[in-house]
Design a protein around this motif. Structure first.
Motif, PDB file in Angstrom:
ATOM      1  N   THR A 153       0.772  -1.241   0.000  1.00 15.95           N
ATOM      2  CA  THR A 153       0.000   0.000   0.000  1.00 15.95           C
ATOM      3  C   THR A 153       0.807   1.297   0.000  1.00 15.95           C
ATOM      4  OG1 THR A 153      -1.837   1.142   1.071  1.00 15.95           O
ATOM      5  CG2 THR A 153      -0.250   0.058   2.537  1.00 15.95           C
ATOM      6  N   LEU A 154       1.865   1.398   0.800  1.00 20.45           N
ATOM      7  CA  LEU A 154       2.547   2.685   0.939  1.00 20.45           C
ATOM      8  C   LEU A 154       3.262   3.128  -0.328  1.00 20.45           C
ATOM      9  CD1 LEU A 154       4.031   2.777   4.563  1.00 20.45           C
ATOM     10  CD2 LEU A 154       2.005   3.911   3.651  1.00 20.45           C
ATOM     11  N   LYS A 155       3.529   2.190  -1.225  1.00 16.63           N
ATOM     12  CA  LYS A 155       4.123   2.564  -2.509  1.00 16.63           C
ATOM     13  C   LYS A 155       3.238   3.578  -3.235  1.00 16.63           C
ATOM     14  CE  LYS A 155       6.785   2.203  -6.186  1.00 16.63           C
ATOM     15  NZ  LYS A 155       6.084   3.240  -6.984  1.00 16.63           N
ATOM     16  N   LYS A 156       1.935   3.533  -2.960  1.00 12.22           N
ATOM     17  CA  LYS A 156       1.000   4.457  -3.608  1.00 12.22           C
ATOM     18  C   LYS A 156       1.218   5.897  -3.152  1.00 12.22           C
ATOM     19  CE  LYS A 156      -2.465   0.782  -3.681  1.00 12.22           C
ATOM     20  NZ  LYS A 156      -3.743   0.320  -3.073  1.00 12.22           N
ATOM     21  N   VAL A 157       1.844   6.083  -1.998  1.00 12.17           N
ATOM     22  CA  VAL A 157       2.155   7.434  -1.529  1.00 12.17           C
ATOM     23  C   VAL A 157       3.226   8.059  -2.420  1.00 12.17           C
ATOM     24  CG1 VAL A 157       3.083   8.767   0.422  1.00 12.17           C
ATOM     25  CG2 VAL A 157       1.493   6.882   0.832  1.00 12.17           C
ATOM     26  N   PHE A 158       4.063   7.212  -3.000  1.00  6.51           N
ATOM     27  CA  PHE A 158       5.092   7.634  -3.957  1.00  6.51           C
ATOM     28  C   PHE A 158       4.840   6.852  -5.252  1.00  6.51           C
ATOM     29  CE2 PHE A 158       6.864   8.325   0.235  1.00  6.51           C
ATOM     30  CZ  PHE A 158       7.445   9.581   0.129  1.00  6.51           C
ATOM     31  N   PRO A 159       3.852   7.273  -6.046  1.00  7.79           N
ATOM     32  CA  PRO A 159       3.316   6.421  -7.113  1.00  7.79           C
ATOM     33  C   PRO A 159       4.158   6.295  -8.378  1.00  7.79           C
ATOM     34  CG  PRO A 159       2.153   8.514  -7.042  1.00  7.79           C
ATOM     35  CD  PRO A 159       3.064   8.503  -5.859  1.00  7.79           C
ATOM     36  N   ASN A 160       5.260   7.029  -8.478  1.00  6.34           N
ATOM     37  CA  ASN A 160       6.096   6.865  -9.662  1.00  6.34           C
ATOM     38  C   ASN A 160       6.618   5.431  -9.736  1.00  6.34           C
ATOM     39  OD1 ASN A 160       9.222   7.108 -10.776  1.00  6.34           O
ATOM     40  ND2 ASN A 160       7.724   8.248 -11.975  1.00  6.34           N
ATOM     41  N   LYS A 161       6.466   4.794 -10.877  1.00  8.19           N
ATOM     42  CA  LYS A 161       6.790   3.373 -11.010  1.00  8.19           C
ATOM     43  C   LYS A 161       8.268   3.076 -10.799  1.00  8.19           C
ATOM     44  CE  LYS A 161       2.947   2.235 -14.102  1.00  8.19           C
ATOM     45  NZ  LYS A 161       2.552   1.710 -15.435  1.00  8.19           N
ATOM     46  N   ARG A 162       9.111   4.048 -11.062  1.00  5.84           N
ATOM     47  CA  ARG A 162      10.551   3.797 -10.992  1.00  5.84           C
ATOM     48  C   ARG A 162      11.144   4.056  -9.607  1.00  5.84           C
ATOM     49  NH1 ARG A 162      12.959   6.304 -16.682  1.00  5.84           N
ATOM     50  NH2 ARG A 162      11.718   4.985 -18.094  1.00  5.84           N
ATOM     51  N   ILE A 163      10.359   4.602  -8.722  1.00 11.86           N
ATOM     52  CA  ILE A 163      10.912   4.953  -7.419  1.00 11.86           C
ATOM     53  C   ILE A 163      11.203   3.695  -6.603  1.00 11.86           C
ATOM     54  CG2 ILE A 163       8.795   5.110  -6.033  1.00 11.86           C
ATOM     55  CD1 ILE A 163       9.913   7.777  -4.945  1.00 11.86           C
ATOM     56  N   LYS A 164      12.285   3.749  -5.848  1.00 14.19           N
ATOM     57  CA  LYS A 164      12.676   2.628  -4.997  1.00 14.19           C
ATOM     58  C   LYS A 164      12.454   2.999  -3.539  1.00 14.19           C
ATOM     59  CE  LYS A 164      16.277   1.016  -8.188  1.00 14.19           C
ATOM     60  NZ  LYS A 164      17.736   0.766  -8.348  1.00 14.19           N
ATOM     61  N   ARG A 165      11.948   2.035  -2.789  1.00 20.76           N
ATOM     62  CA  ARG A 165      11.702   2.285  -1.374  1.00 20.76           C
ATOM     63  C   ARG A 165      12.976   2.734  -0.669  1.00 20.76           C
ATOM     64  NH1 ARG A 165      13.331   0.667   2.766  1.00 20.76           N
ATOM     65  NH2 ARG A 165      14.379  -1.114   1.802  1.00 20.76           N
ATOM     66  N   ALA A 166      14.100   2.108  -1.007  1.00 20.30           N
ATOM     67  CA  ALA A 166      15.362   2.441  -0.350  1.00 20.30           C
ATOM     68  C   ALA A 166      15.741   3.900  -0.577  1.00 20.30           C
ATOM     69  CB  ALA A 166      16.472   1.526  -0.851  1.00 20.30           C
ATOM     70  N   ASP A 167      15.437   4.435  -1.754  1.00 20.58           N
ATOM     71  CA  ASP A 167      15.756   5.839  -2.033  1.00 20.58           C
ATOM     72  C   ASP A 167      14.886   6.771  -1.189  1.00 20.58           C
ATOM     73  OD1 ASP A 167      17.665   5.076  -3.867  1.00 20.58           O
ATOM     74  OD2 ASP A 167      16.302   5.218  -5.584  1.00 20.58           O
ATOM     75  N   VAL A 168      13.619   6.400  -1.050  1.00 17.37           N
ATOM     76  CA  VAL A 168      12.732   7.180  -0.182  1.00 17.37           C
ATOM     77  C   VAL A 168      13.234   7.120   1.256  1.00 17.37           C
ATOM     78  CG1 VAL A 168      10.396   7.338   0.779  1.00 17.37           C
ATOM     79  CG2 VAL A 168      10.718   6.855  -1.663  1.00 17.37           C
ATOM     80  N   ALA A 169      13.548   5.911   1.714  1.00 18.52           N
ATOM     81  CA  ALA A 169      14.006   5.726   3.095  1.00 18.52           C
ATOM     82  C   ALA A 169      15.301   6.484   3.356  1.00 18.52           C
ATOM     83  CB  ALA A 169      14.192   4.240   3.386  1.00 18.52           C
ATOM     84  N   ASP A 170      16.218   6.450   2.406  1.00 17.43           N
ATOM     85  CA  ASP A 170      17.491   7.160   2.579  1.00 17.43           C
ATOM     86  C   ASP A 170      17.266   8.665   2.692  1.00 17.43           C
ATOM     87  OD1 ASP A 170      18.851   4.780   2.490  1.00 17.43           O
ATOM     88  OD2 ASP A 170      19.544   5.009   0.418  1.00 17.43           O
ATOM     89  N   SER A 171      16.390   9.197   1.863  1.00 19.10           N
ATOM     90  CA  SER A 171      16.106  10.635   1.908  1.00 19.10           C
ATOM     91  C   SER A 171      15.443  11.014   3.229  1.00 19.10           C
ATOM     92  CB  SER A 171      15.204  11.036   0.733  1.00 19.10           C
ATOM     93  OG  SER A 171      15.886  10.905  -0.492  1.00 19.10           O
ATOM     94  N   LEU A 172      14.504  10.194   3.672  1.00 22.39           N
ATOM     95  CA  LEU A 172      13.831  10.477   4.939  1.00 22.39           C
ATOM     96  C   LEU A 172      14.797  10.387   6.115  1.00 22.39           C
ATOM     97  CD1 LEU A 172      10.412   8.638   4.450  1.00 22.39           C
ATOM     98  CD2 LEU A 172      10.899  11.084   4.246  1.00 22.39           C
TER      99      LEU A 172
END
Length: 266
Positions: free
Chosen positions: A174-193
């Motif tokens: 589900t949370l992938k929908k918060v960042f809906p771009n298909k190419r985004i990686k969870r690890a990149d989001v986590a690293d930025s956060l």
């Protein structure tokens, strides 16, 4: 208002020689060290304002997403099985619940507080019960909304939910929908956060965020603002447009401050 020479020693004492130490070593005089200290605090305050917008937006986006995913009220305190919070998040949620209850309890009139005794002590109040214990037991009978509990949660939990511990239970379902771009990686989001979180904590303790740390933090902020809720990431997302002027202003302020500091090194 300019700093008077007669005030330098007292201000140094108030801020602490240790805190001013590196700036004093760089500049060679107390006045410049104090002035740079103040400029650094102002820059940090402006950066903290931007981080606050990121945190609020992330929090609300995640909560809306999870509310839809779980499909029931009370999902924060009692999520439907088989999902369960990790111990770290469970502890934070319990602490947030108590904080929310404390806030509501503080607003109550004394008569209303006393009225909670009937719920807290149906068999009568124990003898020698301290005021603190009595208040704590009273608070357990105060009902608070999920929204009030969520407001007490910190950046820590939101960045944790985008971390590896929740990849299979929350991110992919589900949370992938918060960042809906298909190419985004969870690890990149986590690293930025994580970068934003670390700088937020430094700023909350009045520590500087300068040079590489500042650059990395602003880059992380831009990344989140460009991708949150966006199928096509970029500088035209609603969130990015909201903070674009603030980012431009703080980058300009940082460039001036960094140049002034660098002038003492050359």
């Amino acid at each position: 208002m300019p700093i008077e020479d007669a005030d330098l020693a007292e201000i140094t004492k108030l801020l602490s020689p240790e805190r001013l130490g590196k700036l004093y070593q760089l500049t060679g005089n107390a006045r410049a060290a104090i002035e740079f200290h103040q400029k650094t605090l102002r820059l940090g305050a402006d950066l903290m304002n931007i981080i606050a917008v990121i945190e609020i937006s992330l929090r609300n986006s995640i909560c809306e997403n999870l509310g839809q995913h779980f499909g029931q009220a009370g999902w924060l305190l009692s999520p439907p099985p088989p999902f369960h919070w990790k111990e770290s998040e469970k502890t934070k949620i319990v602490q947030a619940l108590d904080s929310a209850r404390r806030a509501e309890y503080a607003k109550l009139a004394q008569a209303t507080k006393h009225g909670l005794d009937a719920l807290a002590f149906p068999n009568g109040r124990p003898v020698n019960l301290s005021h603190t214990q009595r208040s704590k037991l009273r608070r357990t009978h105060i009902q608070v909304t999920d929204g009030k509990i969520i407001a007490e949660l910190t950046f820590y939990i939101w960045k944790r939910l985008c971390g590896p511990d929740y990849e299979h239970t929350l991110w992919r379902p589900t949370l992938k929908k918060v960042f809906p771009n298909k190419r985004i990686k969870r690890a990149d989001v986590a690293d930025s956060l994580e970068i934003i979180y670390q700088s937020r904590n430094r700023l909350a303790h009045h520590e500087p965020v300068l040079h590489d740390r500042f650059t990395e933090t602003v880059a992380a902020i831009k990344y989140i603002a460009q991708h949150l809720g966006a199928r096509t990431p970029g500088d035209q997302t609603p969130l990015y447009r909201l903070i674009a002027d603030d980012i431009a202003a703080i980058e300009a302020s940082a460039a001036i401050l960094h140049a002034e500091l660098e002038a003492y090194r050359t």
